[in-house]
Motif scaffolding. Structure first.
Motif, PDB file in Angstrom:
ATOM      1  N   HIS A 115      -2.532  -6.223   1.059  1.00 11.73           N
ATOM      2  CA  HIS A 115      -3.787  -5.251   0.959  1.00 11.73           C
ATOM      3  C   HIS A 115      -4.749  -5.950  -0.525  1.00 11.73           C
ATOM      4  O   HIS A 115      -5.836  -5.791  -0.663  1.00 11.73           O
ATOM      5  N   VAL A 116      -3.827  -6.245  -1.496  1.00 10.28           N
ATOM      6  CA  VAL A 116      -4.228  -6.975  -2.125  1.00 10.28           C
ATOM      7  C   VAL A 116      -4.358  -8.312  -2.369  1.00 10.28           C
ATOM      8  O   VAL A 116      -4.775  -8.495  -2.945  1.00 10.28           O
ATOM      9  N   TYR A 117      -3.476  -9.189  -2.213  1.00 11.44           N
ATOM     10  CA  TYR A 117      -3.611 -10.405  -2.387  1.00 11.44           C
ATOM     11  C   TYR A 117      -3.634 -11.118  -0.993  1.00 11.44           C
ATOM     12  O   TYR A 117      -3.920 -12.532  -1.230  1.00 11.44           O
ATOM     13  N   GLY A 118      -3.314 -10.531   0.210  1.00 11.82           N
ATOM     14  CA  GLY A 118      -4.378 -11.377   1.292  1.00 11.82           C
ATOM     15  C   GLY A 118      -3.438 -11.983   1.960  1.00 11.82           C
ATOM     16  O   GLY A 118      -3.559 -12.715   2.527  1.00 11.82           O
ATOM     17  N   GLY A 131      -6.547  -2.208 -13.306  1.00 15.27           N
ATOM     18  CA  GLY A 131      -6.943  -2.656 -12.274  1.00 15.27           C
ATOM     19  C   GLY A 131      -7.281  -3.334 -12.133  1.00 15.27           C
ATOM     20  O   GLY A 131      -6.679  -4.843 -12.598  1.00 15.27           O
ATOM     21  N   SER A 132      -7.476  -3.803 -11.041  1.00 21.96           N
ATOM     22  CA  SER A 132      -8.622  -5.354  -9.906  1.00 21.96           C
ATOM     23  C   SER A 132      -9.795  -5.633  -9.606  1.00 21.96           C
ATOM     24  O   SER A 132      -9.658  -4.258  -9.174  1.00 21.96           O
ATOM     25  N   HIS A 185       0.892  -0.781  -0.253  1.00 23.31           N
ATOM     26  CA  HIS A 185       0.285  -0.214  -0.068  1.00 23.31           C
ATOM     27  C   HIS A 185       1.239   0.957  -0.152  1.00 23.31           C
ATOM     28  O   HIS A 185       2.019   1.304   0.407  1.00 23.31           O
ATOM     29  N   ARG A 186       0.960   2.021  -0.939  1.00 20.36           N
ATOM     30  CA  ARG A 186       1.082   3.453  -0.840  1.00 20.36           C
ATOM     31  C   ARG A 186       1.504   4.068   0.969  1.00 20.36           C
ATOM     32  O   ARG A 186       2.416   4.926   0.687  1.00 20.36           O
ATOM     33  N   ASP A 211     -10.392  -0.813  -7.866  1.00 20.44           N
ATOM     34  CA  ASP A 211      -9.549  -0.152  -9.051  1.00 20.44           C
ATOM     35  C   ASP A 211      -7.993  -0.402  -8.807  1.00 20.44           C
ATOM     36  O   ASP A 211      -8.122  -1.315  -8.605  1.00 20.44           O
ATOM     37  N   SER A 212      -6.816   0.078  -8.075  1.00 22.80           N
ATOM     38  CA  SER A 212      -5.604  -0.206  -8.750  1.00 22.80           C
ATOM     39  C   SER A 212      -5.499  -0.389  -7.067  1.00 22.80           C
ATOM     40  O   SER A 212      -4.565  -0.980  -6.456  1.00 22.80           O
ATOM     41  N   LEU A 213      -6.192   0.169  -5.724  1.00 24.01           N
ATOM     42  CA  LEU A 213      -6.047  -0.474  -5.013  1.00 24.01           C
ATOM     43  C   LEU A 213      -5.580  -0.060  -3.758  1.00 24.01           C
ATOM     44  O   LEU A 213      -4.804  -0.818  -2.959  1.00 24.01           O
TER      45      LEU A 213
END
Length: 411
Positions: A197-200, A385-386, A139-140, A373-375
């Protein structure tokens, strides 16, 4: 409280006793029960709030509301006491092994918390020629503060090296073997993520500690673990120095978060500058949320959401048009991989032919609220995105099966 390592896989979350337990918990979320036609699948962005938290907020605002640490009349004293009690409650919830040494600072959330660590602790700590390792694919919020720290130091004539924490492009996990080759005598700090936060996936922080040695401070972004999984800082697997999380992802109100500091490596953590009025009602909600989570059982919540995650990924991976992001060999319910490779409550995917934002609108038309979105992923391709499905204890097996039926119809 359970260990910092991931819980073992549990298969499908359809056991009779667990269903009864989950149904009773789901009934405690007014917004969920008021909209049975909708499925809220965006808990990685923010969680819904149980009635106990709403009641605590209402009681505070109608009986005690005052500023903390500013007055000596009863309402102000009670507010001050609630804030201090919640600090200790955070330590207890995290399994703090040395609460007499550690500190808790309340923030508006993870982003502000990480930035506070960067500006108020890291900048004074570093010296010319030091090196830090930070994630460039998480995450940014766990990248920008450390780059800002480098800029602030450069303005003072202090040059530091910011190195990318190596990661595996396919799985999203950190490359712990490559990490060992980056650690040197001037490595002073590592920033990492607990659950991506994306891949879990659990990011195996214990391997980072093994790679960097016993003396380097580690700051952990725990936005996707606190309130979702058991977090036990007494376990050697979570030998970190900072834990930063958002209350709003853990059943509390928005604008609430915390920085826990171990204060065992480097200087003690003390936020700089004058601290204004705290978010007292948010802090009250956080205390109530931690009480609710403890009563519900963080380990049991994790088993429920892990089971739903497995149910979704085990079936979605057989639908040809979909690409599930993250470690591909961790998808099957019968995977022989160790538990450390499993996913926790987050499934992110793309459709081969349907743009992710369009897919998000299609799913909403069927009653599913997802992120598309790009999360906020550092370095992400904004155009591609996803779609992210993120779960909590109020989600059901039936919701997952309905979602799969819609996704199958689009295959």
């Amino acid at each position: 409280m359970s260990t910092g390592r991931p819980l073992p896989p549990t298969g499908h979350a359809d056991d009779g006793p667990d269903r009864l337990w989950q149904r009773k918990l789901r009934e405690q979320f007014p917004i969920v029960t008021a909209h049975p036609e909708s499925a809220y699948l965006d808990s990685a962005a923010t969680s819904q709030k149980p009635q106990a938290v709403l009641d605590a907020v209402h009681a505070y605002l109608t009986t005690t509301n005052a500023n903390a640490g500013r007055g000596t009349y009863p309402w102000a004293n009670r507010t001050t006491r609630l804030v201090e009690e919640t600090r200790e409650r955070v330590k207890e919830f995290l399994g703090d092994p040395e609460p007499g040494r550690s500190t808790v600072h309340f923030t508006s959330g993870t982003s502000e918390g990480l930035r506070t660590v960067a500006r108020d602790w890291l900048v004074p700590y570093l010296r010319d020629g030091d090196e830090i390792l930070v994630p460039f694919a998480d995450h940014r919020a766990n990248l920008d503060p450390w780059l800002e720290a480098r800029r602030l130091l450069a303005e003072r004539g202090v040059g530091i090296q910011v190195r990318a924490l190596p990661h595996q492009a396919v799985s999203g996990d950190y490359d712990h073997r490559a990490l060992g080759g980056l650690v040197g005598p001037r490595t002073r700090f590592v920033a990492a993520t607990h659950v991506h936060h994306v891949y879990g996936g659990d990011m195996n922080v214990h391997r980072i500690r093994e790679a960097v040695g016993p003396d380097v401070p580690i700051c952990l972004d725990a936005a996707q673990s606190v309130g979702h999984l058991p977090v036990d800082l007494a376990d050697p697997a979570l030998d970190v120095d900072f834990v930063v999380f958002s209350g709003h992802k853990a059943m509390a109100l928005p604008g609430t978060g915390a920085v826990w500091a171990r204060n065992a490596r480097g200087p003690g953590f003390r936020p700089a500058g004058w601290r204004g009025t705290p978010n007292t009602v948010g802090i009250v909600s956080l205390g109530a949320a931690l009480d609710w989570l403890d009563e519900a059982g963080a380990d049991r919540i994790a088993r429920w959401t892990d089971g739903l995650t497995t149910r979704l990924t085990d079936r979605l991976r057989h639908l040809d048009p979909y690409e599930i992001l993250g470690c591909p060999t961790s998808l099957a319910a019968d995977s022989a991989l160790p538990a450390a490779q499993r996913r926790h409550g987050i499934v992110t995917f793309r459709h081969r032919d349907i743009p992710s934002d369009d897919l998000g609108f299609i799913l909403y038309s069927h009653g599913f609220m997802v992120r598309a979105d790009s999360l906020c992923q550092a370095g992400a391709d904004d155009e591609k995105g996803s779609v992210r499905v993120s779960l909590h204890v109020y989600n059901t097996v039936e919701e997952i099966d309905r979602l799969l039926a819609v996704l199958t119809s689009l295959a």
